[in-house]
Design a protein around this motif. Sequence first.
Motif, mmCIF file in Angstrom:
data_model
loop_
_atom_site.group_PDB
_atom_site.id
_atom_site.type_symbol
_atom_site.label_atom_id
_atom_site.label_comp_id
_atom_site.label_asym_id
_atom_site.label_seq_id
_atom_site.Cartn_x
_atom_site.Cartn_y
_atom_site.Cartn_z
ATOM 1 N N UNK A 32 21.286 47.174 52.875
ATOM 2 C CA UNK A 32 22.400 48.400 53.412
ATOM 3 C C UNK A 32 21.593 49.264 54.356
ATOM 4 N N UNK A 33 20.396 49.763 53.841
ATOM 5 C CA UNK A 33 19.581 50.833 54.660
ATOM 6 C C UNK A 33 19.301 50.099 55.780
ATOM 7 N N UNK A 34 19.011 48.881 56.106
ATOM 8 C CA UNK A 34 18.558 48.091 57.192
ATOM 9 C C UNK A 34 19.918 48.132 58.090
ATOM 10 N N UNK A 35 20.963 47.868 57.462
ATOM 11 C CA UNK A 35 22.117 47.769 58.323
ATOM 12 C C UNK A 35 22.582 48.939 58.945
ATOM 13 N N UNK A 36 22.637 49.877 58.170
ATOM 14 C CA UNK A 36 22.959 51.216 58.637
ATOM 15 C C UNK A 36 21.797 51.832 59.797
ATOM 16 N N UNK A 37 20.739 51.567 59.506
ATOM 17 C CA UNK A 37 19.561 52.111 60.528
ATOM 18 C C UNK A 37 19.937 51.280 61.802
ATOM 19 N N UNK A 38 20.038 49.887 61.607
ATOM 20 C CA UNK A 38 20.505 49.205 62.971
ATOM 21 C C UNK A 38 21.426 49.484 63.697
ATOM 22 N N UNK A 39 22.599 50.242 63.268
ATOM 23 C CA UNK A 39 23.933 50.554 63.712
ATOM 24 C C UNK A 39 23.543 51.856 64.363
ATOM 25 N N UNK A 40 22.731 52.942 63.821
ATOM 26 C CA UNK A 40 22.563 54.062 64.294
ATOM 27 C C UNK A 40 21.546 54.042 65.519
#
Length: 214
Positions: free
Chosen positions: A74-82
């Motif tokens: 989830x951390x990786x996905x949110x970071x990628x989006x931002x």
Amino acid sequence: MNIISRLFKKKDNEEHAAAGKGSVEEFVTLIRVYYQAVIASQLGITNLNVLSDLALFKRMLKISTQHGRLGLAEKSAARKVMMRDYGLSEEFFKEIDNSVKKNCKKQQDVQAYFFLFQGFCNDLFALMDNLMQWKFRFSILVKKLLYKMTAKTINDILTKSEWKEISVQKAAWSVKKYKEKLGLSEQWMTDFVYTVVLTAREDSKRSRKKKKED
């Protein structure tokens, strides 16, 4: 800027999930998701009920738990989006990781940390609004100028020892104290404020366009 005051407050519904791409509401929610993902992964939290934004994000994007540890994927996905939508750097997220690691040694520390960060955001944005009222209106037309002025104001807050107004003096002292406790850098503060202000401009543009169409 008062939207930031809700950064860590629990939401009772899913209306934020419908926020438009690139909106302040979306950015604030993604920041919340990232913080909650970092906390979950570092402290080994498995109960999604205590991490409402993370739970919603995970469910919407159908993210599978990585290596049996909540928060990693989830951390990786949110970071990628931002990074994609807001142009934030890897270093921006590393500072969040380190801040959480520094202040949250056990699950009982989490609520106090949330209040600490919320207080930091409230005081920082109130002070920025006070100090950059006309500058925001003038520089909002040019991104580079807005970033430069934001960086200068942040630097003033962190380095000036005396201000004409007592209220500004106290607010600047408060922000510096929060910054040291959280372990965040001047660069992080600049990128954070700039992203919110720039995104708020886009929100305003969409709102004006919608009113004209109606």
